[in-house]
Design a protein around this motif. Structure first.
Motif, PDB file in Angstrom:
ATOM      1  N   ALA A  10       0.832  -1.207   0.000  1.00  0.00           N
ATOM      2  CA  ALA A  10       0.000   0.000   0.000  1.00  0.00           C
ATOM      3  C   ALA A  10       0.861   1.249   0.000  1.00  0.00           C
ATOM      4  CB  ALA A  10      -0.937  -0.013   1.215  1.00  0.00           C
ATOM      5  N   GLY A  11       1.970   1.205   0.785  1.00  0.00           N
ATOM      6  CA  GLY A  11       2.863   2.361   0.802  1.00  0.00           C
ATOM      7  C   GLY A  11       3.488   2.609  -0.554  1.00  0.00           C
ATOM      8  N   ALA A  12       3.884   1.513  -1.240  1.00  0.00           N
ATOM      9  CA  ALA A  12       4.463   1.665  -2.579  1.00  0.00           C
ATOM     10  C   ALA A  12       3.442   2.241  -3.537  1.00  0.00           C
ATOM     11  CB  ALA A  12       4.973   0.309  -3.082  1.00  0.00           C
ATOM     12  N   ASP A  13       2.185   1.790  -3.432  1.00  0.00           N
ATOM     13  CA  ASP A  13       1.136   2.329  -4.294  1.00  0.00           C
ATOM     14  C   ASP A  13       0.954   3.826  -4.059  1.00  0.00           C
ATOM     15  OD1 ASP A  13       0.711  -0.119  -5.413  1.00  0.00           O
ATOM     16  OD2 ASP A  13      -1.079  -0.604  -4.230  1.00  0.00           O
ATOM     17  N   ARG A  14       1.016   4.248  -2.808  1.00  0.00           N
ATOM     18  CA  ARG A  14       0.877   5.674  -2.501  1.00  0.00           C
ATOM     19  C   ARG A  14       2.015   6.484  -3.123  1.00  0.00           C
ATOM     20  NH1 ARG A  14      -0.894   6.027   3.904  1.00  0.00           N
ATOM     21  NH2 ARG A  14      -2.865   4.915   3.723  1.00  0.00           N
ATOM     22  N   LEU A  15       3.216   5.930  -3.107  1.00  0.00           N
ATOM     23  CA  LEU A  15       4.347   6.632  -3.717  1.00  0.00           C
ATOM     24  C   LEU A  15       4.160   6.764  -5.222  1.00  0.00           C
ATOM     25  CD1 LEU A  15       7.401   5.103  -1.797  1.00  0.00           C
ATOM     26  CD2 LEU A  15       6.282   7.302  -1.425  1.00  0.00           C
ATOM     27  N   VAL A  16       3.628   5.724  -5.856  1.00  0.00           N
ATOM     28  CA  VAL A  16       3.359   5.784  -7.296  1.00  0.00           C
ATOM     29  C   VAL A  16       2.315   6.851  -7.599  1.00  0.00           C
ATOM     30  CG1 VAL A  16       2.426   4.518  -9.274  1.00  0.00           C
ATOM     31  CG2 VAL A  16       4.043   3.401  -7.729  1.00  0.00           C
ATOM     32  N   VAL A  17       1.285   6.932  -6.753  1.00  0.00           N
ATOM     33  CA  VAL A  17       0.256   7.960  -6.940  1.00  0.00           C
ATOM     34  C   VAL A  17       0.857   9.348  -6.795  1.00  0.00           C
ATOM     35  CG1 VAL A  17      -1.828   8.963  -5.928  1.00  0.00           C
ATOM     36  CG2 VAL A  17      -1.689   6.497  -6.286  1.00  0.00           C
ATOM     37  N   ALA A  18       1.703   9.543  -5.773  1.00  0.00           N
ATOM     38  CA  ALA A  18       2.340  10.846  -5.582  1.00  0.00           C
ATOM     39  C   ALA A  18       3.203  11.203  -6.789  1.00  0.00           C
ATOM     40  CB  ALA A  18       3.188  10.840  -4.311  1.00  0.00           C
ATOM     41  N   LEU A  19       3.912  10.211  -7.319  1.00  0.00           N
ATOM     42  CA  LEU A  19       4.759  10.457  -8.489  1.00  0.00           C
ATOM     43  C   LEU A  19       3.916  10.829  -9.691  1.00  0.00           C
ATOM     44  CD1 LEU A  19       7.715  10.419  -9.367  1.00  0.00           C
ATOM     45  CD2 LEU A  19       7.399   8.017 -10.036  1.00  0.00           C
ATOM     46  N   ALA A  20       2.772  10.153  -9.881  1.00  0.00           N
ATOM     47  CA  ALA A  20       1.898  10.470 -11.011  1.00  0.00           C
ATOM     48  C   ALA A  20       1.271  11.856 -10.853  1.00  0.00           C
ATOM     49  CB  ALA A  20       0.808   9.410 -11.146  1.00  0.00           C
ATOM     50  N   LEU A  21       0.871  12.197  -9.625  1.00  0.00           N
ATOM     51  CA  LEU A  21       0.283  13.514  -9.391  1.00  0.00           C
ATOM     52  C   LEU A  21       1.311  14.632  -9.508  1.00  0.00           C
ATOM     53  CD1 LEU A  21      -2.130  12.773  -6.407  1.00  0.00           C
ATOM     54  CD2 LEU A  21      -2.735  13.157  -8.800  1.00  0.00           C
ATOM     55  N   SER A  22       2.597  14.283  -9.482  1.00  0.00           N
ATOM     56  CA  SER A  22       3.626  15.315  -9.668  1.00  0.00           C
ATOM     57  C   SER A  22       3.555  15.935 -11.053  1.00  0.00           C
ATOM     58  CB  SER A  22       5.022  14.729  -9.430  1.00  0.00           C
ATOM     59  OG  SER A  22       5.424  13.868 -10.488  1.00  0.00           O
ATOM     60  N   ALA A  23       2.688  15.396 -11.906  1.00  0.00           N
ATOM     61  CA  ALA A  23       2.388  16.061 -13.178  1.00  0.00           C
ATOM     62  C   ALA A  23       1.876  17.478 -12.940  1.00  0.00           C
ATOM     63  CB  ALA A  23       1.347  15.257 -13.960  1.00  0.00           C
ATOM     64  N   ALA A 132      -3.593  14.170   1.525  1.00  0.00           N
ATOM     65  CA  ALA A 132      -4.671  13.277   1.952  1.00  0.00           C
ATOM     66  C   ALA A 132      -4.279  11.817   1.762  1.00  0.00           C
ATOM     67  CB  ALA A 132      -5.942  13.596   1.166  1.00  0.00           C
ATOM     68  N   ALA A 133      -3.569  11.519   0.670  1.00  0.00           N
ATOM     69  CA  ALA A 133      -3.141  10.151   0.415  1.00  0.00           C
ATOM     70  C   ALA A 133      -2.150   9.670   1.457  1.00  0.00           C
ATOM     71  CB  ALA A 133      -2.518  10.047  -0.980  1.00  0.00           C
ATOM     72  N   GLY A 134      -1.366  10.606   2.005  1.00  0.00           N
ATOM     73  CA  GLY A 134      -0.379  10.241   3.010  1.00  0.00           C
ATOM     74  C   GLY A 134      -0.900  10.254   4.433  1.00  0.00           C
ATOM     75  N   ALA A 135      -2.132  10.712   4.638  1.00  0.00           N
ATOM     76  CA  ALA A 135      -2.688  10.799   5.989  1.00  0.00           C
ATOM     77  C   ALA A 135      -2.859   9.407   6.576  1.00  0.00           C
ATOM     78  CB  ALA A 135      -4.029  11.525   5.964  1.00  0.00           C
ATOM     79  N   GLY A 136      -2.565   9.275   7.869  1.00  0.00           N
ATOM     80  CA  GLY A 136      -2.733   8.003   8.551  1.00  0.00           C
ATOM     81  C   GLY A 136      -1.535   7.093   8.443  1.00  0.00           C
ATOM     82  N   GLY A 137      -0.544   7.451   7.654  1.00  0.00           N
ATOM     83  CA  GLY A 137       0.649   6.641   7.510  1.00  0.00           C
ATOM     84  C   GLY A 137       1.791   7.191   8.340  1.00  0.00           C
ATOM     85  N   GLU A 138       2.977   6.631   8.122  1.00  0.00           N
ATOM     86  CA  GLU A 138       4.144   7.112   8.835  1.00  0.00           C
ATOM     87  C   GLU A 138       4.459   8.536   8.399  1.00  0.00           C
ATOM     88  OE1 GLU A 138       7.290   4.460   7.967  1.00  0.00           O
ATOM     89  OE2 GLU A 138       6.287   2.701   8.806  1.00  0.00           O
ATOM     90  N   ARG A 141       6.945   8.712   5.579  1.00  0.00           N
ATOM     91  CA  ARG A 141       6.400   8.326   4.272  1.00  0.00           C
ATOM     92  C   ARG A 141       5.556   9.452   3.677  1.00  0.00           C
ATOM     93  NH1 ARG A 141       5.610   3.438   1.563  1.00  0.00           N
ATOM     94  NH2 ARG A 141       7.488   2.913   2.708  1.00  0.00           N
ATOM     95  N   ALA A 142       4.765  10.128   4.523  1.00  0.00           N
ATOM     96  CA  ALA A 142       3.955  11.243   4.032  1.00  0.00           C
ATOM     97  C   ALA A 142       4.831  12.365   3.504  1.00  0.00           C
ATOM     98  CB  ALA A 142       3.049  11.763   5.160  1.00  0.00           C
ATOM     99  N   ALA A 143       5.938  12.661   4.225  1.00  0.00           N
ATOM    100  CA  ALA A 143       6.844  13.703   3.758  1.00  0.00           C
ATOM    101  C   ALA A 143       7.535  13.298   2.466  1.00  0.00           C
ATOM    102  CB  ALA A 143       7.877  14.015   4.841  1.00  0.00           C
ATOM    103  N   LEU A 144       7.885  12.011   2.342  1.00  0.00           N
ATOM    104  CA  LEU A 144       8.495  11.525   1.106  1.00  0.00           C
ATOM    105  C   LEU A 144       7.546  11.692  -0.072  1.00  0.00           C
ATOM    106  CD1 LEU A 144      10.652  10.078  -0.530  1.00  0.00           C
ATOM    107  CD2 LEU A 144       9.723   7.886   0.286  1.00  0.00           C
ATOM    108  N   MET A 145       6.255  11.420   0.152  1.00  0.00           N
ATOM    109  CA  MET A 145       5.269  11.595  -0.918  1.00  0.00           C
ATOM    110  C   MET A 145       5.219  13.050  -1.381  1.00  0.00           C
ATOM    111  SD  MET A 145       2.194   9.159   0.492  1.00  0.00           S
ATOM    112  CE  MET A 145       1.054   9.685  -0.794  1.00  0.00           C
ATOM    113  N   LEU A 146       5.257  13.977  -0.437  1.00  0.00           N
ATOM    114  CA  LEU A 146       5.248  15.392  -0.802  1.00  0.00           C
ATOM    115  C   LEU A 146       6.527  15.768  -1.542  1.00  0.00           C
ATOM    116  CD1 LEU A 146       3.719  16.907   2.449  1.00  0.00           C
ATOM    117  CD2 LEU A 146       2.675  16.927   0.178  1.00  0.00           C
ATOM    118  N   GLY A 147       7.660  15.192  -1.123  1.00  0.00           N
ATOM    119  CA  GLY A 147       8.901  15.463  -1.821  1.00  0.00           C
ATOM    120  C   GLY A 147       8.867  14.981  -3.263  1.00  0.00           C
ATOM    121  N   LEU A 148       8.325  13.784  -3.474  1.00  0.00           N
ATOM    122  CA  LEU A 148       8.180  13.270  -4.835  1.00  0.00           C
ATOM    123  C   LEU A 148       7.242  14.151  -5.653  1.00  0.00           C
ATOM    124  CD1 LEU A 148       7.863   9.429  -4.163  1.00  0.00           C
ATOM    125  CD2 LEU A 148       9.786  10.619  -5.238  1.00  0.00           C
TER     126      LEU A 148
END
Length: 405
Positions: A10-23, A132-138, A141-148
């Motif tokens: 699930a965490g990997a999926d969230r990272l992929v979503v963050a990367l795609a939304l970086s569009a 929102a996608a990173g809420a409830g996680g570590e 991990r949430a900060a990494l998603m924002l960085g991506l």
């Protein structure tokens, strides 16, 4: 141990979503805002502009961004955050196309303004989706998603730096085709973002009364510092190429420099992510702004080619991490229902700064008679913003991963 693989997946999926939304930042910043610096010389020469006319197009883009930031939260309430984000990416891409189709100054002003409006929607609301996608996680991990996510702007800069000079070199400086290339990149990125929305969590937008009544003082110092960030960083990315050309740097070297800035922007999170996680959003933002100030002043203080590239690495690798730190600071200070409103408020403050910044730096450079003096002023503004943000108080995240309410 039996549940861990599922969590990791699930965490990997969230990272992929963050990367795609970086569009979102790829289109709004990397293509629509920063790539303009690569095409400006050819446009100014072909269309007979003065430098003030050329600068006014950047002001129009920044003003449009400010208007879009003001409208981001109401638009999210009306359409939903995901749809409003996608609309912003689409509007920005269409504005890129319009820019390629005309040499009329009034139409170009309109196109640049529209790119700013759409870019603000894509940038602010995309950040809300990733938060929102990173809420409830570590928290890490949430900060990494924002960085991506924010690294998408650097990806756009890198792509533009690779393709736009190549097109200009092979088409005798056809700036129109340069904008066509940016349009194609924007269209592809928008499609990718649209596909990613199927896997996002739609944040609950605040009610209109809540949006109007929340206490802005909770992010007041952070937003004030972020205003000075807008004043300082945009002047560097507007004038640094002109400064390098004044120092005798050729166009091919300038193109390499731009790719270095973009690549560093994409990778900056891996340098600064732990610092942001350790210090918290507002303190980390202050530290990063001081580092950014050093990078901004370096090419003026040391007029050697190696110093130019070190400056590009420092500025490119830092400026988007300031945005990441700001977003973390908003998450720490406000409840989840107000993240979109808080990001929009801080972005409006930032928008004021980046609208004034290029004009202020250009005016100061004219008065002193040195573009380098303008870059030094930008560095001073960044340091002032770092000091101004320090009184902001960090609020610890709640056990659920979101900020305390």
């Amino acid at each position: 141990m039996g549940g861990r693989p599922g969590r990791d997946h699930a965490g990997a999926d969230r990272l992929v979503v963050a990367l795609a939304l970086s569009a979102g930042p790829l289109v709004s910043l990397g293509l629509a805002r920063f790539a303009y610096a690569l095409l400006l010389p050819e446009m100014a020469s072909d269309l007979g502009w003065s430098w003030s006319q050329a600068g006014a197009l950047n002001t129009a883009n920044a003003a449009g961004y400010l208007l879009g930031a003001l409208a981001a939260a109401p638009l999210a309430r009306r359409l939903g955050t995901g749809r409003a984000f996608l609309l912003g990416a689409l509007v920005t891409t269409l504005a890129l196309l319009l820019t390629s189709l005309t040499g009329g100054y009034a139409v170009l002003l309109l196109a640049r303004t529209a790119a700013g409006v759409g870019g603000a929607w894509a940038f602010v609301l995309g950040a809300a989706l990733v938060a929102a996608a990173g809420a409830g996680g570590e928290p890490g991990r949430a900060a990494l998603m924002l960085g991506l996510y924010y690294g998408g702007a650097g990806g756009g800069m890198t792509l533009a730096g690779l393709l736009v000079p190549w097109v200009l070199d092979r088409t005798s400086g056809s700036w129109q085709l340069g904008w066509v290339v940016l349009t194609v990149l924007g269209a592809v990125a928008t499609v990718v973002a649209g596909l990613a929305l199927r896997h996002t969590v739609e944040p609950d937008p605040p009610a209109a009364a809540e949006h109007q009544g929340w206490d802005r003082r909770r992010i007041g110092w952070l937003s004030a510092g972020y205003t000075f960030f807008g004043l300082g960083y945009i002047a560097y990315l507007t004038f640094v190429i002109a400064f390098l050309q004044e120092q005798g740097i050729g166009l091919r070297t300038v193109a390499v420099f731009w790719v270095v800035v973009g690549a560093a922007a994409s990778a900056g999170w891996f340098v600064w992510g732990r610092l942001i996680g350790r210090l918290g959003g507002t303190p980390a933002m202050s530290v990063l702004m001081v580092v950014l100030a050093v990078g901004t002043a370096l090419p003026v203080l040391v007029t050697e080619p190696w110093a130019f590239f070190v400056s590009g690495l420092v500025v490119g690798g830092t400026f988007l991490s300031v945005v990441t730190a700001m977003t973390v600071g908003v998450r720490e200070a406000l409840p989840a229902a107000l993240w979109t409103s808080g990001l929009a408020f801080a972005t409006v403050a930032f928008g004021v700064g980046q609208t004034v910044g290029p004009w202020l730096t250009g005016w100061f450079s004219d008065v002193v008679g040195s573009l380098g003096a303008g870059l030094v002023l930008s560095a001073a503004l960044l340091v002032a913003g770092a000091v101004l943000a320090l009184p902001g108080v960090r609020q610890a995240p709640s056990p659920g991963g979101g900020p305390d309410t």
